[in-house]
Enzyme design. Structure first.
Site, PDB file in Angstrom:
ATOM      1  N   VAL A  81      -1.563  -6.883   1.878  1.00  0.00           N
ATOM      2  CA  VAL A  81      -1.112  -7.491   0.879  1.00  0.00           C
ATOM      3  C   VAL A  81       0.460  -7.965   1.198  1.00  0.00           C
ATOM      4  O   VAL A  81       1.205  -8.132   0.243  1.00  0.00           O
ATOM      5  CB  VAL A  81      -1.253  -6.463  -0.228  1.00  0.00           C
ATOM      6  N   HIS A  82       1.092  -7.498   2.222  1.00  0.00           N
ATOM      7  CA  HIS A  82       2.406  -7.815   2.631  1.00  0.00           C
ATOM      8  C   HIS A  82       2.549  -8.730   3.686  1.00  0.00           C
ATOM      9  O   HIS A  82       1.858  -8.789   4.709  1.00  0.00           O
ATOM     10  CB  HIS A  82       3.075  -6.399   3.053  1.00  0.00           C
TER      11      HIS A  82
END
Lengths: 101, 474
Positions: B410-411
């Site tokens: 998610v980064h």
């Protein structure tokens, strides 16, 4: 969704509740429509290929196709049932009104 | 075509865009923020639910970087960007990384102490707190497992405000900086996608946009601006610049935190309402261990990733929680805008050492979870061994490979890096795009590398630094 994709979703959906089945169908359909072009094209290409595969076999055995894909040594082929199974599983559990969140 | 004028056009309203908009608007600049996604009032969607994914995530949360293995990723696509959908965990940029990046890329005003001062200002605007009282069981289990093994763990604060009853409210951009920007005169235009920038003679003149009306019809806009700040995130920002004819140093070097998961079954029920705030930091920054969103659907997906018979565990889902190990990787990826396609092509390469690091992370994660009392561990590896005893964890070493590992992140960061040397990066040391004097980037793209922790605080800190520089120089 392409016809074989609808069949895969219907096959993988466990619920017998028509309303929930429709919601799951709509969720998967919406996700496929919203998918990035490259991924959607890849999924669609596989769907066309498998439509031919199922069409050439007698009986037209979707279960057999999914089981064969699950066992394939080629990860790209395995990813096809995995994608649909994930979408259906997540949708079915999250859209079930009786589900605990 | 409708024509609008703005002094500063900010494209994107997430951590970088909201910070930029607020700082510039409160300094008296005329700011227009355009956001591709919808305006969704905070608190109206259940966090991490299917409806939230459908309405506020790009591609319904089904994005993937192509590679071996492919890596699924999620980006927010709504006013407030990913701050509306993330866990709000708050980590300042580690000082050692700041110093490393400062030296490697020749960055001014980038010492750890300078960045800490910016971070402190941000924390004055965005409340950051630890959970009052005891952490939820799902989080405490991480600390218990680490303590049993003699490993370090930390309970990280989050951008969450708590009321007297202990009820937390995430302090996303829609609850914090964007209202301040609007109060200072900024305009936020939702449902407005920027198709490309108009660049001529080394200056950006504005942007061609398409706004979607509530009835689904479209309205084409031209927004003319003296300055444009692109804040669309590490995938969309480089894609926009490439669509606008800028390619040098743009979209290369994408970084992320490749993440592998375990669904852990415990002999007792576990809470599922929140994301754990504890992290095992024993192996940081190269390897982080923590917990994920674990609604019933997430638990089912994580269980199914192993390919094992999970019916029993699924029926017992309130005893199951999803944990992860995330690494910093050696190589990186690319974002490529392909003519004719709506979404950019994203690729990512992992080295054998990265895979080994993921395997090590998975084993350490398993050790911690068994030490915390888990009775069954289902790895996100097709055909991966379901582990019930520590001595079986060794099997995971050989099972984490390119063909069978299900990875996600998610980064995403670093696709338009900053450097004082134009040969090293797409933007200068304050985010100005090389070759276009009034065009800036101010988001996760600028980070020199994936920091090994949630990057929101680092993104906002650097965005504030660069916004201050903008005010001082224009």
């Amino acid at each position: 969704m392409l016809p074989i994709e609808r069949r895969v979703v219907a096959d993988l959906t466990q619920s017998t509740d028509p309303a929930l089945r429709q919601r799951v169908h709509d969720w998967v359909d919406g996700t496929l429509q919203d998918m990035s072009d490259v991924l959607r094209l890849g999924v669609a290409a596989e769907s066309v290929l498998f439509t031919v595969w199922v069409g050439l076999r007698r009986p037209r055995d979707l279960h057999g196709l999914l089981a064969w894909l699950d066992r394939s040594p080629i990860s790209l082929l395995r990813s096809y049932p995995r994608l649909f199974r994930s979408l259906v599983l997540f949708g079915e559990l999250e859209l079930d009104d009786g589900a605990v969140s | 075509m409708t024509v609008l004028d703005a002094e500063v056009l900010v494209i994107g309203s997430g951590a970088g865009g909201a910070t930029t908009a607020m700082v510039l608007a409160e300094a008296g600049r005329s700011v227009l923020v355009v956001e591709e996604g919808p305006w969704v009032e905070p608190g109206t969607l259940v966090p991490f639910s299917l409806e939230e994914m459908a309405r506020t995530y790009r591609h319904h949360g089904s994005s993937a970087a192509l590679g071996a293995p492919p890596i699924a990723y999620a980006e927010g696509r709504c006013v407030g960007g990913s701050t509306e959908v993330n866990s709000g965990l708050w980590h300042r940029l580690p000082a050692a990384l700041a110093e490393e990046w400062r030296q490697q890329y020749g960055l001014d005003e980038f010492t750890p102490s300078a960045l800490d001062a910016y971070a402190a200002r941000i924390e004055g605007w965005v409340p950051v707190h630890a959970v009052p009282g005891a952490a939820p069981r799902s989080s405490a289990l991480i600390a218990e497992g680490a303590a049993t093994l003699g490993w370090r763990s930390v309970e990280f604060p989050r951008a969450v405000a708590y009321d007297a009853s202990g009820r937390g409210t995430k302090q996303s951009m829609l609850r914090t900086l964007l209202p301040r920007a609007v109060a200072a005169g900024a305009t936020v235009m939702a449902d407005t996608a920027v198709r490309r920038l108009r660049i001529r003679d080394g200056r950006v003149r504005g942007a061609l946009c398409r706004r979607t009306r509530p009835d689904g019809t479209h309205d084409d806009l031209e927004i003319r601006a003296d300055h444009v700040v692109v804040c669309g995130g590490a995938v969309q920002s480089p894609a926009l610049l490439q669509r606008s004819g800028l390619r040098r140093g743009i979209g290369m070097g994408l970084k992320m935190h490749p993440t592998i998961k375990v669904a852990a079954r415990f002999p007792h029920a576990v809470d599922h309402d929140d994301v754990p705030m504890h992290r095992i930091t024993e192996f940081s920054p190269q390897l982080a261990i923590g917990g994920s969103a674990s609604r019933r659907g997430h638990v089912a997906l994580a269980l199914a990733d192993s390919g094992a018979d999970v019916r029993g565990a699924l029926e017992d889902w309130d005893h199951v929680f999803v944990y992860y190990a995330a690494i910093r990787s050696d190589l990186g990826g690319r974002v490529v805008s392909v003519p004719g396609l709506r979404a950019p092509l994203v690729t990512y390469r992992l080295t054998d050492a990265d895979l080994s690091r993921l395997a090590r992370g998975l084993v350490h994660l398993g050790e911690a979870l068994l030490a915390a009392g888990a009775t069954e561990l289902y790895p996100s590896v097709e055909g991966g061994q379901v582990v019930r005893r520590p001595e079986d964890l060794v099997r995971w070493w050989s099972q984490v490979d390119r063909a069978r590992s299900n990875l996600m992140t998610v980064h995403l960061t670093s696709s338009i890096r900053m450097s004082s040397d134009p040969a090293l990066a797409g933007a200068d040391g304050f985010g100005r795009v090389w070759g276009v004097e009034n065009l800036r980037v101010n988001d996760a793209s600028l980070l020199a590398d994936a920091p090994g922790v949630n990057p929101q605080a680092a993104i906002m800190t650097i965005a504030l630094r660069n916004a201050d520089h903008f005010l001082a120089t224009t």
